[in-house]
Scaffold this motif. Structure first.
Motif, PDB file in Angstrom:
ATOM      1  N   VAL A   1      65.630  10.199 -60.532  1.00 33.94           N
ATOM      2  CA  VAL A   1      65.784  11.956 -60.889  1.00 33.94           C
ATOM      3  C   VAL A   1      66.387  12.605 -59.842  1.00 33.94           C
ATOM      4  CG1 VAL A   1      64.028  13.890 -61.100  1.00 33.94           C
ATOM      5  CG2 VAL A   1      63.270  11.366 -61.609  1.00 33.94           C
ATOM      6  N   VAL A   2      67.425  13.253 -60.165  1.00 33.71           N
ATOM      7  CA  VAL A   2      68.439  14.083 -59.326  1.00 33.71           C
ATOM      8  C   VAL A   2      68.462  15.529 -59.675  1.00 33.71           C
ATOM      9  CG1 VAL A   2      70.744  13.989 -58.436  1.00 33.71           C
ATOM     10  CG2 VAL A   2      69.810  11.875 -59.299  1.00 33.71           C
ATOM     11  N   CYS A   3      68.481  16.044 -58.693  1.00 38.86           N
ATOM     12  CA  CYS A   3      68.554  17.692 -58.951  1.00 38.86           C
ATOM     13  C   CYS A   3      69.474  18.371 -57.856  1.00 38.86           C
ATOM     14  CB  CYS A   3      67.047  18.394 -58.565  1.00 38.86           C
ATOM     15  SG  CYS A   3      65.668  17.470 -59.220  1.00 38.86           S
ATOM     16  N   PRO A   4      70.817  18.497 -58.872  1.00 38.28           N
ATOM     17  CA  PRO A   4      71.829  19.121 -57.898  1.00 38.28           C
ATOM     18  C   PRO A   4      71.807  20.452 -57.380  1.00 38.28           C
ATOM     19  CG  PRO A   4      72.507  18.607 -60.077  1.00 38.28           C
ATOM     20  CD  PRO A   4      71.137  18.021 -59.929  1.00 38.28           C
TER      21      PRO A   4
ATOM     22  N   ARG B   1      68.783  17.247 -63.559  1.00 39.45           N
ATOM     23  CA  ARG B   1      68.133  18.450 -63.672  1.00 39.45           C
ATOM     24  C   ARG B   1      69.046  19.597 -63.263  1.00 39.45           C
ATOM     25  NH1 ARG B   1      63.735  21.885 -61.469  1.00 39.45           N
ATOM     26  NH2 ARG B   1      62.307  22.084 -62.900  1.00 39.45           N
ATOM     27  N   MET B   2      69.515  20.467 -63.861  1.00 39.70           N
ATOM     28  CA  MET B   2      70.525  21.270 -63.848  1.00 39.70           C
ATOM     29  C   MET B   2      69.930  22.769 -64.009  1.00 39.70           C
ATOM     30  SD  MET B   2      74.124  20.056 -64.877  1.00 39.70           S
ATOM     31  CE  MET B   2      74.129  21.093 -66.416  1.00 39.70           C
TER      32      MET B   2
ATOM     33  N   GLY C   1      67.140  21.144 -55.838  1.00 41.57           N
ATOM     34  CA  GLY C   1      67.630  21.773 -56.868  1.00 41.57           C
ATOM     35  C   GLY C   1      68.221  23.136 -56.752  1.00 41.57           C
ATOM     36  N   ASN C   2      68.409  23.849 -57.826  1.00 41.48           N
ATOM     37  CA  ASN C   2      68.725  25.156 -57.815  1.00 41.48           C
ATOM     38  C   ASN C   2      68.262  26.293 -57.463  1.00 41.48           C
ATOM     39  OD1 ASN C   2      66.763  25.068 -59.919  1.00 41.48           O
ATOM     40  ND2 ASN C   2      67.865  26.826 -61.339  1.00 41.48           N
TER      41      ASN C   2
ATOM     42  N   GLU D   1      60.425  23.894 -54.450  1.00 37.19           N
ATOM     43  CA  GLU D   1      61.060  23.642 -55.826  1.00 37.19           C
ATOM     44  C   GLU D   1      60.877  24.690 -56.790  1.00 37.19           C
ATOM     45  OE1 GLU D   1      58.917  20.096 -57.400  1.00 37.19           O
ATOM     46  OE2 GLU D   1      57.589  20.669 -55.566  1.00 37.19           O
ATOM     47  N   GLU D   2      61.694  24.801 -57.794  1.00 34.78           N
ATOM     48  CA  GLU D   2      61.310  25.605 -59.160  1.00 34.78           C
ATOM     49  C   GLU D   2      60.523  24.413 -60.181  1.00 34.78           C
ATOM     50  OE1 GLU D   2      63.960  29.042 -59.999  1.00 34.78           O
ATOM     51  OE2 GLU D   2      64.196  27.973 -61.970  1.00 34.78           O
ATOM     52  N   HIS D   3      59.525  24.090 -59.898  1.00 34.55           N
ATOM     53  CA  HIS D   3      58.873  23.109 -60.570  1.00 34.55           C
ATOM     54  C   HIS D   3      57.474  23.287 -60.174  1.00 34.55           C
ATOM     55  CE1 HIS D   3      57.236  19.078 -61.747  1.00 34.55           C
ATOM     56  NE2 HIS D   3      58.340  19.038 -62.461  1.00 34.55           N
TER      57      HIS D   3
END
Length: 306
Positions: A129-132, A155-156, A191-192, A241-243
């Protein structure tokens, strides 16, 4: 991020004839250049994401390297069984790309919100699981995911995310990137949301608190070497995180903390609480509602520090 992904897909396909791109009825104009150059290696699978996932698995079993692309909840929760059984069970080289993760599509309501994708996919054996964090990390992430030849979820964000990096850093799946050094606390961004994390670090510095900022682009596998360092160095470590707070990046770190007896360090987690977002608006407004703003992050940290 989307444009960077499209450009890099074309670059990778130019050098690897086994790469195939499957789209869930989005990105048609985005991939015009790709389709023109590789018309036999693009499939618009329509609003049938489960079928798209199984198609990708079959292609991978035939020696191809498929990449599936659509809006994050449609490419994860909608086709979860196919990812689990068709891709991960067979440990196939399929890259699943979810665009517009988290609050990116806030204005379109709960169908387009993706607060659970990290949690449901990181539990699957073999899945990465990768979140650039920005367009530069997207490009590097796709390169490494294709080299890995294993199940990977990328996850973009959606678009117009500011650049974090001035130039391409060294990028390796499972190895975090330090954005800035600090001596007081450590902020681990996923991530973003990372631009917000950097804003929070700037505000903290004005209060005399120097924060180390890290891009934790890989949630599975975690960079345990980095975690050992920061939890042995700092009195407070924050995950942002946005999660959902349940099962996401912060949960993964908390699990590691408990398993490795690092509980002497304060761990402060920022994310989306256990609730649906019923109000609509843009991403910035949604972040205010859910507390994912630099102002709220700073206020919570200062309160915790006393």
């Amino acid at each position: 991020m989307r444009n960077a992904f499209a450009r890099e897909m074309e670059n990778q396909a130019k050098n690897n004839e086994n790469i195939v791109l499957l789209s869930g009825d989005i990105g048609n104009r985005l991939f015009d250049s790709y389709k023109k150059r590789f018309p036999q290696r693009f499939y618009n699978c329509g609003v049938a994401e489960a079928n798209m996932t199984s198609m990708a698995a079959g292609m991978a079993m035939s020696g191809l390297q498929p990449v599936t692309y659509t809006i994050a909840p449609f490419n994860t929760s909608r086709c979860y069984e196919q990812i689990k059984i068709d891709i991960c069970y067979h440990n196939l080289p399929v890259v699943v790309v979810g665009v517009g993760a988290g609050l990116s599509y806030a204005g379109l309501g709960a169908t387009h919100h993706s607060f659970e994708d990290i949690s449901i996919l990181r539990i699957l054996p073999g899945m990465h699981v990768v979140c650039p964090a920005d367009a530069i990390e997207v490009k590097l992430c796709l390169q490494e995911a294709l080299k890995l030849k294993k199940p990977v979820y990328i996850r973009m964000g959606k678009k117009n995310e500011p650049l974090i990096h001035d130039s391409p850093p060294k990028f390796e799946i499972g190895k975090a990137i330090t954005i800035r050094q600090g001596k007081d606390i450590c902020l681990l961004g996923c991530g973003n949301i990372l631009p917000v994390v950097c804003e929070a670090a700037d505000k903290l510095e004005k209060s005399g608190i120097h924060a180390m900022v890290v891009s934790m682009h890989t949630i599975k596998p975690l960079d345990t070497e980095l975690l050992e360092k920061v939890f042995s160095t700092f009195s407070m470590v924050c995950t942002i995180e946005e999660h959902s707070l349940i099962g996401g990046f912060g949960s993964a770190v908390a699990e590691w903390v408990v398993d490795n007896s690092m509980i002497q360090t304060n761990l402060l987690r920022f994310g989306i609480k256990d609730a649906f977002l019923h109000k609509t608006g843009n991403q910035e407004n949604a972040r205010k509602i859910t507390g994912l703003t630099s102002e709220n992050i700073v206020a919570s940290i200062l309160k915790k520090l006393g």
